[in-house]
Design an enzyme around this catalytic site. Sequence first.
Site, short mmCIF file in Angstrom:
data_model
loop_
_atom_site.label_atom_id
_atom_site.label_comp_id
_atom_site.label_asym_id
_atom_site.label_seq_id
_atom_site.Cartn_x
_atom_site.Cartn_y
_atom_site.Cartn_z
N SER A 29 2.40 -2.52 10.58
CA SER A 29 3.84 -2.23 10.50
C SER A 29 4.66 -3.48 10.18
O SER A 29 5.61 -3.83 10.88
CB SER A 29 4.34 -1.59 11.80
OG SER A 29 3.68 -0.37 12.04
N LYS A 76 0.05 4.27 -0.47
CA LYS A 76 -0.64 5.46 0.03
C LYS A 76 -0.37 6.63 -0.93
O LYS A 76 -0.35 6.44 -2.14
CB LYS A 76 -0.23 5.74 1.47
CG LYS A 76 -0.43 4.52 2.37
CD LYS A 76 -0.21 4.80 3.83
CE LYS A 76 -0.43 3.54 4.64
NZ LYS A 76 -0.33 3.77 6.09
N GLY A 94 2.31 3.90 14.71
CA GLY A 94 2.68 5.27 15.04
C GLY A 94 2.40 5.67 16.47
O GLY A 94 2.41 6.86 16.80
N ASN A 108 0.85 -1.19 0.00
CA ASN A 108 0.00 0.00 0.00
C ASN A 108 0.89 1.23 0.00
O ASN A 108 1.41 1.64 1.04
CB ASN A 108 -0.92 0.00 1.22
CG ASN A 108 -1.83 1.22 1.25
OD1 ASN A 108 -2.02 1.88 0.24
ND2 ASN A 108 -2.39 1.51 2.41
N HIS A 112 -9.74 1.20 4.48
CA HIS A 112 -8.49 1.43 5.20
C HIS A 112 -8.73 2.40 6.35
O HIS A 112 -9.57 3.29 6.26
CB HIS A 112 -7.42 1.97 4.25
CG HIS A 112 -6.05 1.98 4.82
ND1 HIS A 112 -5.61 2.98 5.66
CD2 HIS A 112 -5.01 1.12 4.69
CE1 HIS A 112 -4.36 2.73 6.02
NE2 HIS A 112 -3.97 1.60 5.44
N GLU A 166 -5.91 -4.32 10.60
CA GLU A 166 -5.00 -3.24 10.96
C GLU A 166 -5.12 -2.95 12.46
O GLU A 166 -6.13 -2.42 12.91
CB GLU A 166 -5.35 -1.95 10.24
CG GLU A 166 -5.33 -1.99 8.74
CD GLU A 166 -5.74 -0.63 8.18
OE1 GLU A 166 -4.84 0.18 7.90
OE2 GLU A 166 -6.95 -0.36 8.08
N GLU A 188 -7.23 4.88 7.38
CA GLU A 188 -7.09 6.30 7.02
C GLU A 188 -8.32 6.80 6.28
O GLU A 188 -8.74 7.95 6.47
CB GLU A 188 -5.82 6.49 6.18
CG GLU A 188 -4.55 6.25 6.99
CD GLU A 188 -3.35 5.89 6.14
OE1 GLU A 188 -2.30 5.60 6.74
OE2 GLU A 188 -3.46 5.89 4.89
#
Length: 253
Positions: free
Chosen positions: A215, A11, A175, A9, A97, A169, A99
């Site tokens: 990650s 992004k 993060g 991905n 996703h 996910e 995001e």
Amino acid sequence: MRQQIAAANWKMNLTLDQAERLIDEILKAPHHLQAHQKVVFAVPFPYLLPAQQKVSEKLNFFTAAQNCYTQSRGAYTGETSAEMLQSIGVEYVVLGHSERREYFGESNAMLEEKVGMALTYGLTPIFCCGEALQVRESGTQNDYVEKQLKESLFNLHEEQMQKLVIAYEPIWAIGTGKTATAAQAQEMHAHLRNVLARQYGDIVAGAVPILYGGSVKGSNAKELFAQPDVDGGLVGGASLVAADFAQIIDALK
């Protein structure tokens, strides 16, 4: 054997020149993929056609869009339909996703429509689910992701469900400084498969690939992919480095 998938991905990253060089570098490596193993490049919309042209003659390599709209055509400026993606040979589309859910307000109901549209035009949805830190800390993560599946996917019949890929996910481990272990990944993947089994039966649940999207790196891919219910990864930053992503591809079981 259930499909094993390394999905990149990208992004909103890379220029066209950078994108083409990255794909070329990955494609020229001798990966020796088996029949059940696939590599999918989820690239930005402007790069879909050149990426598709590069992988179209390469066995077990595919492209994916990072999104599609709920309608097939019409006055929806700025959107891209599943029909358009099908017309240029794209075979996969990433939907839901974290995001997209967080920044663009995509609901479970909207994703139900998007999944249906993707399947109508022969695309394979890579359906993303997962929980944020506050959900994990409250101990309600299993119920949370189960609701995501139920509200977006459980309108599908058995044959349709077997055409999906699910990607988990752990948003809480991306993060935040916190780390998800391989055991935690397996625990959630097993739960997701059990949710599918209760709705569709063991045969369907056993056929759906479930990817890990927390990650994934070259250094941890082998341990993650060795888990019985982890069928590969949806890879972010590491997919932008050819050597790292090549290592992830080679970690498929």
